[in-house]
Each structure stands twice: as structure tokens, then as C-alpha cells.
Write an enzyme that holds these catalytic residues in place. Structure first.
Site, PDB file in Angstrom:
ATOM      1  N   LYS A  40      30.920  36.908  47.059  1.00  0.00           N
ATOM      2  CA  LYS A  40      31.183  36.346  48.391  1.00  0.00           C
ATOM      3  C   LYS A  40      32.649  36.519  48.804  1.00  0.00           C
ATOM      4  O   LYS A  40      33.249  37.576  48.568  1.00  0.00           O
ATOM      5  CB  LYS A  40      30.726  34.871  48.430  1.00  0.00           C
ATOM      6  CG  LYS A  40      29.242  34.707  48.095  1.00  0.00           C
ATOM      7  CD  LYS A  40      28.702  33.339  48.475  1.00  0.00           C
ATOM      8  CE  LYS A  40      28.933  32.301  47.428  1.00  0.00           C
ATOM      9  NZ  LYS A  40      28.320  31.005  47.747  1.00  0.00           N
ATOM     10  N   LYS A  52      54.192  45.636  43.933  1.00  0.00           N
ATOM     11  CA  LYS A  52      55.022  44.601  44.566  1.00  0.00           C
ATOM     12  C   LYS A  52      54.701  43.243  43.944  1.00  0.00           C
ATOM     13  O   LYS A  52      53.638  42.676  44.177  1.00  0.00           O
ATOM     14  CB  LYS A  52      54.789  44.512  46.078  1.00  0.00           C
ATOM     15  CG  LYS A  52      55.893  43.664  46.732  1.00  0.00           C
ATOM     16  CD  LYS A  52      55.589  43.243  48.143  1.00  0.00           C
ATOM     17  CE  LYS A  52      54.766  41.976  48.228  1.00  0.00           C
ATOM     18  NZ  LYS A  52      55.416  40.763  47.638  1.00  0.00           N
ATOM     19  N   PRO A  53      55.655  42.713  43.169  1.00  0.00           N
ATOM     20  CA  PRO A  53      55.442  41.350  42.647  1.00  0.00           C
ATOM     21  C   PRO A  53      55.463  40.354  43.809  1.00  0.00           C
ATOM     22  O   PRO A  53      55.954  40.676  44.901  1.00  0.00           O
ATOM     23  CB  PRO A  53      56.654  41.116  41.741  1.00  0.00           C
ATOM     24  CG  PRO A  53      57.342  42.440  41.591  1.00  0.00           C
ATOM     25  CD  PRO A  53      56.955  43.267  42.773  1.00  0.00           C
ATOM     26  N   GLU A  56      40.906  40.263  44.822  1.00  0.00           N
ATOM     27  CA  GLU A  56      40.578  39.061  44.046  1.00  0.00           C
ATOM     28  C   GLU A  56      41.209  37.893  44.791  1.00  0.00           C
ATOM     29  O   GLU A  56      42.427  37.779  44.855  1.00  0.00           O
ATOM     30  CB  GLU A  56      41.140  39.214  42.639  1.00  0.00           C
ATOM     31  CG  GLU A  56      40.382  38.360  41.635  1.00  0.00           C
ATOM     32  CD  GLU A  56      40.959  36.979  41.474  1.00  0.00           C
ATOM     33  OE1 GLU A  56      40.827  36.171  42.427  1.00  0.00           O
ATOM     34  OE2 GLU A  56      41.538  36.717  40.417  1.00  0.00           O
ATOM     35  N   LEU A  57      40.363  37.061  45.414  1.00  0.00           N
ATOM     36  CA  LEU A  57      40.855  36.136  46.428  1.00  0.00           C
ATOM     37  C   LEU A  57      40.674  34.657  46.087  1.00  0.00           C
ATOM     38  O   LEU A  57      40.643  33.809  46.969  1.00  0.00           O
ATOM     39  CB  LEU A  57      40.170  36.454  47.762  1.00  0.00           C
ATOM     40  CG  LEU A  57      40.303  37.924  48.199  1.00  0.00           C
ATOM     41  CD1 LEU A  57      39.510  38.167  49.472  1.00  0.00           C
ATOM     42  CD2 LEU A  57      41.748  38.332  48.377  1.00  0.00           C
ATOM     43  N   TRP A  97      36.193  40.677  35.345  1.00  0.00           N
ATOM     44  CA  TRP A  97      36.771  39.570  36.123  1.00  0.00           C
ATOM     45  C   TRP A  97      36.731  39.917  37.608  1.00  0.00           C
ATOM     46  O   TRP A  97      37.266  40.949  38.017  1.00  0.00           O
ATOM     47  CB  TRP A  97      38.227  39.349  35.692  1.00  0.00           C
ATOM     48  CG  TRP A  97      38.839  38.171  36.377  1.00  0.00           C
ATOM     49  CD1 TRP A  97      39.556  38.174  37.533  1.00  0.00           C
ATOM     50  CD2 TRP A  97      38.763  36.813  35.943  1.00  0.00           C
ATOM     51  NE1 TRP A  97      39.925  36.883  37.852  1.00  0.00           N
ATOM     52  CE2 TRP A  97      39.458  36.044  36.888  1.00  0.00           C
ATOM     53  CE3 TRP A  97      38.175  36.172  34.846  1.00  0.00           C
ATOM     54  CZ2 TRP A  97      39.572  34.654  36.777  1.00  0.00           C
ATOM     55  CZ3 TRP A  97      38.291  34.803  34.735  1.00  0.00           C
ATOM     56  CH2 TRP A  97      38.990  34.060  35.695  1.00  0.00           C
ATOM     57  N   GLU A 106      56.936  37.457  46.014  1.00  0.00           N
ATOM     58  CA  GLU A 106      58.353  37.200  46.332  1.00  0.00           C
ATOM     59  C   GLU A 106      58.937  36.066  45.475  1.00  0.00           C
ATOM     60  O   GLU A 106      60.110  36.082  45.126  1.00  0.00           O
ATOM     61  CB  GLU A 106      58.536  36.894  47.829  1.00  0.00           C
ATOM     62  CG  GLU A 106      57.641  35.813  48.424  1.00  0.00           C
ATOM     63  CD  GLU A 106      56.327  36.374  48.957  1.00  0.00           C
ATOM     64  OE1 GLU A 106      55.804  37.352  48.383  1.00  0.00           O
ATOM     65  OE2 GLU A 106      55.814  35.819  49.960  1.00  0.00           O
ATOM     66  N   CYS A 142      43.299  30.970  40.168  1.00  0.00           N
ATOM     67  CA  CYS A 142      42.271  31.423  41.111  1.00  0.00           C
ATOM     68  C   CYS A 142      40.902  30.871  40.739  1.00  0.00           C
ATOM     69  O   CYS A 142      40.087  30.598  41.602  1.00  0.00           O
ATOM     70  CB  CYS A 142      42.249  32.938  41.186  1.00  0.00           C
ATOM     71  SG  CYS A 142      42.181  33.708  39.582  1.00  0.00           S
ATOM     72  N   PRO A 145      50.178  38.273  42.829  1.00  0.00           N
ATOM     73  CA  PRO A 145      50.480  36.868  43.154  1.00  0.00           C
ATOM     74  C   PRO A 145      51.488  36.260  42.177  1.00  0.00           C
ATOM     75  O   PRO A 145      51.908  36.914  41.222  1.00  0.00           O
ATOM     76  CB  PRO A 145      49.120  36.204  42.984  1.00  0.00           C
ATOM     77  CG  PRO A 145      48.498  36.942  41.848  1.00  0.00           C
ATOM     78  CD  PRO A 145      48.983  38.375  41.968  1.00  0.00           C
ATOM     79  N   TRP A 146      51.824  35.000  42.404  1.00  0.00           N
ATOM     80  CA  TRP A 146      52.894  34.341  41.645  1.00  0.00           C
ATOM     81  C   TRP A 146      52.401  33.425  40.542  1.00  0.00           C
ATOM     82  O   TRP A 146      53.197  32.857  39.804  1.00  0.00           O
ATOM     83  CB  TRP A 146      53.767  33.531  42.603  1.00  0.00           C
ATOM     84  CG  TRP A 146      53.006  32.770  43.661  1.00  0.00           C
ATOM     85  CD1 TRP A 146      52.828  33.148  44.960  1.00  0.00           C
ATOM     86  CD2 TRP A 146      52.287  31.529  43.510  1.00  0.00           C
ATOM     87  NE1 TRP A 146      52.045  32.234  45.634  1.00  0.00           N
ATOM     88  CE2 TRP A 146      51.698  31.225  44.757  1.00  0.00           C
ATOM     89  CE3 TRP A 146      52.082  30.659  42.444  1.00  0.00           C
ATOM     90  CZ2 TRP A 146      50.919  30.083  44.968  1.00  0.00           C
ATOM     91  CZ3 TRP A 146      51.303  29.526  42.647  1.00  0.00           C
ATOM     92  CH2 TRP A 146      50.740  29.244  43.899  1.00  0.00           C
ATOM     93  N   SER A 199      45.655  35.326  48.542  1.00  0.00           N
ATOM     94  CA  SER A 199      44.866  34.461  49.422  1.00  0.00           C
ATOM     95  C   SER A 199      43.797  35.251  50.175  1.00  0.00           C
ATOM     96  O   SER A 199      43.953  36.443  50.440  1.00  0.00           O
ATOM     97  CB  SER A 199      45.795  33.779  50.424  1.00  0.00           C
ATOM     98  OG  SER A 199      46.438  34.750  51.223  1.00  0.00           O
ATOM     99  N   GLU A 235      40.693  26.251  49.279  1.00  0.00           N
ATOM    100  CA  GLU A 235      41.432  26.419  48.031  1.00  0.00           C
ATOM    101  C   GLU A 235      42.780  25.708  48.166  1.00  0.00           C
ATOM    102  O   GLU A 235      43.539  25.985  49.089  1.00  0.00           O
ATOM    103  CB  GLU A 235      41.636  27.905  47.749  1.00  0.00           C
ATOM    104  CG  GLU A 235      42.282  28.151  46.405  1.00  0.00           C
ATOM    105  CD  GLU A 235      42.407  29.630  46.052  1.00  0.00           C
ATOM    106  OE1 GLU A 235      42.938  30.397  46.877  1.00  0.00           O
ATOM    107  OE2 GLU A 235      41.976  30.009  44.950  1.00  0.00           O
TER     108      GLU A 235
END
Ligand code: NAI
Ligand code: MG
Length: 493
Positions: free
Chosen positions: A459, A182-183, A257-258, A455, A185, A291, A157-158, A236, A389
């Protein structure tokens, strides 16, 4: 002048098999500085053909044994060298991270130091990967061997660009895996920069491949690639679900990890000043693009109105500004897309609850994706701003009556990444700690994260754990070996 800035705009290639290479289609896209909305770099817009090249390079590096069969000490030393290089170049990387993602420079410096620490930690752990002797009842030697899972696809993620890359690369490399990374975008620059040092630290070609691009065109081909054995994803929940479904096709290992909607719970007996700081820090650090953001602030009714007033008062004084300014406490959001999303949630919040502070775009800035630190109060836990979120500086303050009430509200969420409890009553606090359904629970603090400690979420915040020995486990397979020590024939048929 704008022309002068343009002259400095760097164009990157993909990093595959130890070499910089353009994408197969030759297309690039623009990387934006969210504080100025100016283009700061061009990077390849990779597609499935590029992912295929990267996956094959990673497979080749894995099968050749140049990495997995190197001694554990050898792998460890390379991770140490990479860590040292990152630490020595920290100011440069922090500045780039800050420009690319919009986070305050002081926070970016913390992040880059943590990146180096992460590579050091897993460099040390490389030599602690050990098997077992299993106490089977026959005249035999039964062993469990630990082996790398193979090629890992890592989708980043960014919000903490290089740190999230380190959390995934470091344990994978310690385990002996090879990687296709893959970073996000929006924020590919620091990951690309560290690839410049791979040769210097003796990381063999093909061990880490970096593919830049968008989710559907570059992320999905990683998830679908038959040569990739495992996917590690942070992002996400909706993309997490897509990945989980796609991974079923060839039974890829998956860790997710969402994010979440984490409760930060304040009892009346907590230290009041610390509590106010803890509430603000929990939800506004990194512009709330975290997050584990403590975005639901649960406050006991006895102190509720005083608490809301104090929070609002202090939130109004948070210094927004250019990310590279050392006094800045909050920069712009990462992208136009995220800015629009957060502004939308602010509008939703105005219909669902009362506005204490903020509630819109930060008007002092002509350019850049700045939004006001926003506090909604008298929020009902069923409101959208309490369930979804937001990933921006938006707090939902919710009152509660009793310990049971606090627990019920806290656990009433589809997510379960983190929670925090503030109180000076050890019995009440520990009852809460045991009953909260979350992967991380802080007491009298929120957000400190250490490479030594696990970490991950309960759920719909995902599954699998990063960091510590748990993070390494996710990149290992277990092989059972049975060695018969009887010299007699087996004699069944
Ligand atoms: P996202 O989940 O779309 O992006 C995260 C990563 O997944 C990026 O590298 C992206 O390119 C990749 N991706 C996107 N679609 C994909 C697909 N179909 N297959 C494979 N990879 C794919 O997150 P986005 O759209 O940038 O942000 C949306 C929301 O996600 C945020 O508002 C926030 O709520 C949440 N989020 C959570 C994060 C966390 O740390 N848990 C981090 C980033 C976003
Ligand atoms: Mg998305």
C-alpha cells in the site's frame, strides 16, 4: 568550555569523483547534536550545480567501465574491504552516529555492525549475479543477461543514517551501478566519514559520490537529473509522492520505502511478560523514529486493562539520557523540527484518547530534544494518532474483541509496512499472518531485521524491496539476447 568544543567542530566538503570539493556556491550549514543543541560540524549546502557534477562523475565512472566491467570478484573484494574497515572503526562510527542523531550508543553499535554485515553480504552476492538460458522453440540460443541499471540516486533518511546508506549502496555496488548519495540534512556525518576510506579500499573515483544538503535544493535535483537512471528513497510518504511524480519525466526506476503505522497485535493467550516487552520495544526503540514502529498496539479485551497498566508501569521506568551514556535506553529526537512535530501529536492525542504515560517534553533536561515515552489508550482506529505516522515515542493502544476485529483494525490503514502477532495458538496466528496486508510480519517478536530477508511495504508504504537478493534485483536490468543458430537465410522477403 564552549570555546573548546567549537575548536573541534569539523568542516566537511562534498565527496565527488574521488575528491573532497567545496560546493559550487561555497555555502555550508550547521549540523547539530540533538542532545546539547550545539553545532558539531559544518557541511556543504549543495545545490543543483553540485548534483550535476556528482551525476556526471558517476556517469563517467559507469561508462568508463572502471566499476561495471571490473570482475564480479573484484567488486566483491572491495565491498569486503570496506566492510572490514567499517567493522574495525565501529566504535568511532557508532559514537559519531549517536552524537549526530541522538540514538543510544548501544543501539548505534548494533547499527554500525549491521552496516558492515550489509557490505559483506552484498560483497558475496556480487559473484552470484547470473543470467538464464531461455527454452525458446527455435534453433537458437536465447539468453537473459543481468546488467546494472546505471547511475543510482539514493536519498537517505536520518533515523538509521549509515545503515540506510548501506542498504542502498551495497546492492547498487554489487550490481555494478555507480551512485550519487544524499544523506539526510540532519545526519550526514557517518556517510561522509566512510568516504575517507574509499581510496584505501580501492573503490575507483566517481563510483560513490556524496552530496550533502536539503531536500528541495539537493534532493530534487537528483530526482530530476537526466543522467541518473534510478532513485532509491526512504523517507516520508509526502516526499515519496513528489519523487514518483518527478520520476515520470524521464521514466526513472523508483523504489520507495515510506514508513507506516504498523499494528502490533496481542492476543490474550500470548506470553504476558514477553508481550509487554514486545509492545514497548516495538514502539520505543530508537525513540520511536523507526519506519516499522509498532505504533498501533492492538490488545484483546480479555487482557486489555492489565496490559495497559503493565505497559504504563514499565514505560515510566525507561531511562532517558545522553546518547553516549551506556545506560541510556532513549535519547533525544533527531531535530527541533521532529521534536516540535512529536509534541504537536502529543497534544492531538490528549484530545483524542486517554493518557497512560508521558504526553509532553521530558522536563528533566534543560537542553536537547527529549520527549517522554508516551502511551495513549482507548484510542479509536479513526483517530489521527492511529492513522498518521508520528515517528517518535508515541504509542496508540487500541482494544479489540475477536480475531476478525483485530484483523479489520490492523488492515484499516493507508500504510502496510509491517505487523506483528503475539499468540501461542498456531492456527489463529497463521490465519492472521496470511491475511495481514503488510510487507513484513513478525510472530512473537517485533523489529528484528536481517540483511538476508526482504524489506519493504504494501500500500502507501511504498514499493520495491531492499535487502537479500530482492535488494539486488532493484539495481539490475534484464537483457534478452537471441542467437540464431541456423545457417540458412531467414528468407521472408
Ligand atoms: P523527508 O521525507 O522530508 O526526508 C527524507 C529524505 O528526503 C531527506 O534526505 C530529505 O532531504 C529528502 N527530501 C526531502 N524533500 C525532498 C524532495 N522534494 N526531493 C528529494 N528529496 C527530498 O522526512 P522528514 O521531513 O525529515 O520527516 C518527516 C516525516 O517523514 C517523519 O515524521 C516521518 O513520519 C517520516 N519519515 C519516514 C522515514 C522512514 O524510514 N520511512 C524516515 C524519515 C522520515
Ligand atoms: Mg521533510
Amino acid at each position: 568550555m564552549a570555546t573548546g568544543i567549537k575548536a573541534n567542530v569539523k568542516t566537511y566538503d562534498l565527496f565527488i569523483d574521488g575528491k573532497w570539493q567545496p560546493s559550487a556556491k561555497g555555502k555550508t550549514y550547521e549540523v547539530i547534536d540533538p542532545s546539547t543543541e550545539e553545532v558539531i560540524a559544518h557541511v556543504p549546502d549543495a545545490t543543483a550545480e553540485d548534483v550535476d557534477r556528482a551525476a556526471k562523475a558517476a556517469r563517467q565512472a559507469f561508462e568508463s567501465g572502471s566499476w561495471a566491467s571490473m570482475t564480479a570478484q573484484g567488486r566483491g573484494r572491495i565491498l569486503f574491504r570496506l566492510a572490514e574497515k567499517i567493522r574495525s572503526e565501529m566504535p568511532k562510527l557508532a559514537e559519531l552516529e549517536s552524537r549526530n542523531g541522538g540514538k543510544p550508543i548501544v543501539e548505534a553499535e548494533f547499527d554500525i555492525n549491521d552496516v558492515a554485515t550489509c557490505f559483506e553480504y552484498y560483497g558475496g552476492l556480487a559473484t552470484k549475479i547470473q543470467g538464464h538460458v531461455n527454452p525458446v522453440p527455435d534453433n537458437a540460443l536465447s539468453l537473459s543477461l543481468r546488467e546494472p541499471v546505471g547511475v543510482a540516486g539514493q536519498i537517505i533518511p536520518w533515523n538509521y543514517p549509515l545503515l540506510m546508506a548501506a542498504w542502498k549502496l551495497a546492492p547498487a555496488l554489487a550490481a555494478g551501478c555507480t551512485c550519487v548519495l544524499k544523506p539526510a540534512e540532519q545526519t550526514p556525518l557517518t556517510a561522509l566519514e566512510i568516504a575517507n576510506w574509499f581510496e584505501e579500499v580501492d573503490l575507483p573515483p566517481g563510483v560513490v559520490n556524496i552530496v550533502t544538503g536539503f531536500g528541495e535544493s539537493a534532493g530534487a535535483p537528483i530526482v530530476n537529473h537526466p543522467e541518473i537512471n534510478k532513485i532509491a528513497f526512504t523517507g516520508s510518504a509526502s516526499v515519496g509522492k513528489i519523487i514518483l511524480r518527478a520520476a515520470a519525466e524521464n521514466i526513472k526506476r523508483v523504489t520507495l520505502e515510506l514508513g507506516g503505522k504498523s499494528p502490533n497485535i496481542f492476543f490474550a493467550d500470548a506470553d504476558f511478560e514477553n508481550a509487554i516487552d514486545g509492545a514497548l520495544f516495538g514502539v520505543f526503540i530508537n525513540q520511536g523514529e523507526v519506519c516499522s514502529a509498532g505504533s498501533r498496539i492492538l490488545v484483546e479485551k480479555k487482557i486489555y486493562s492489565k496490559f495497559v497498566d503493565a505497559m504504563v508501569e514499565k514505560a515510566k521506568r525507561i531511562k532517558l539520557g545522553p546518547p553516549l551514556d551506556r545506560d541510556t535506553k532513549m535519547g533525544p529526537l533527531v531535530s527541533k523540527e521532529q521534536y516540535d512535530r512529536v509534541l504537536q501529536y502529543q497534544e492531538i492525542g490528549k484530545k483524542e484518547a486517554k493518557v497512560g504515560a508521558g504526553g509532553g517534553r521530558a522536563k528533566a533536561f534543560g537542553k536537547g530534544y527529549y520527549v517522554e515515552p508516551t502511551i495513549f489508550y482507548d484510542v479509536d482506529n479513526s483517530a489521527r494518532i492511529a492513522r498518521e505516522e508520528i515517528f517518535g515515542p508515541v504509542a496508540a493502544v487500541i482494544p479489540f474483541d475477536s480475531e476478525a476485529d483485530a484483523l479489520r483494525i490492523a488492515n484499516d490503514s493507508p500504510y502496510g509496512l509491517a505487523a506483528a502477532v503475539w499468540s501461542r495458538d498456531i492456527f489463529k496466528t497463521m490465519r492472521m499472518v496470511k491475511a495481514l496486508r503488510a510487507g513484513i510480519v513478525w510472530v512473537n517478536h517485533m523489529q528484528p531485521t536481517y540483511v538476508e530477508a526482504p524489506w519493504g511495504g504494501y500500500k502507501q508504504s511504498g514499493f520495491g524491496r531492499e535487502l537479500g537478493p530482492w535488494g539486488l534485483e532493484e539495481y539490475l536490468e534484464t537483457k534478452q539476447v537471441h542467437i540464431n543458430l541456423n545457417e540458412q537465410p531467414i528468407g521472408w522477403y
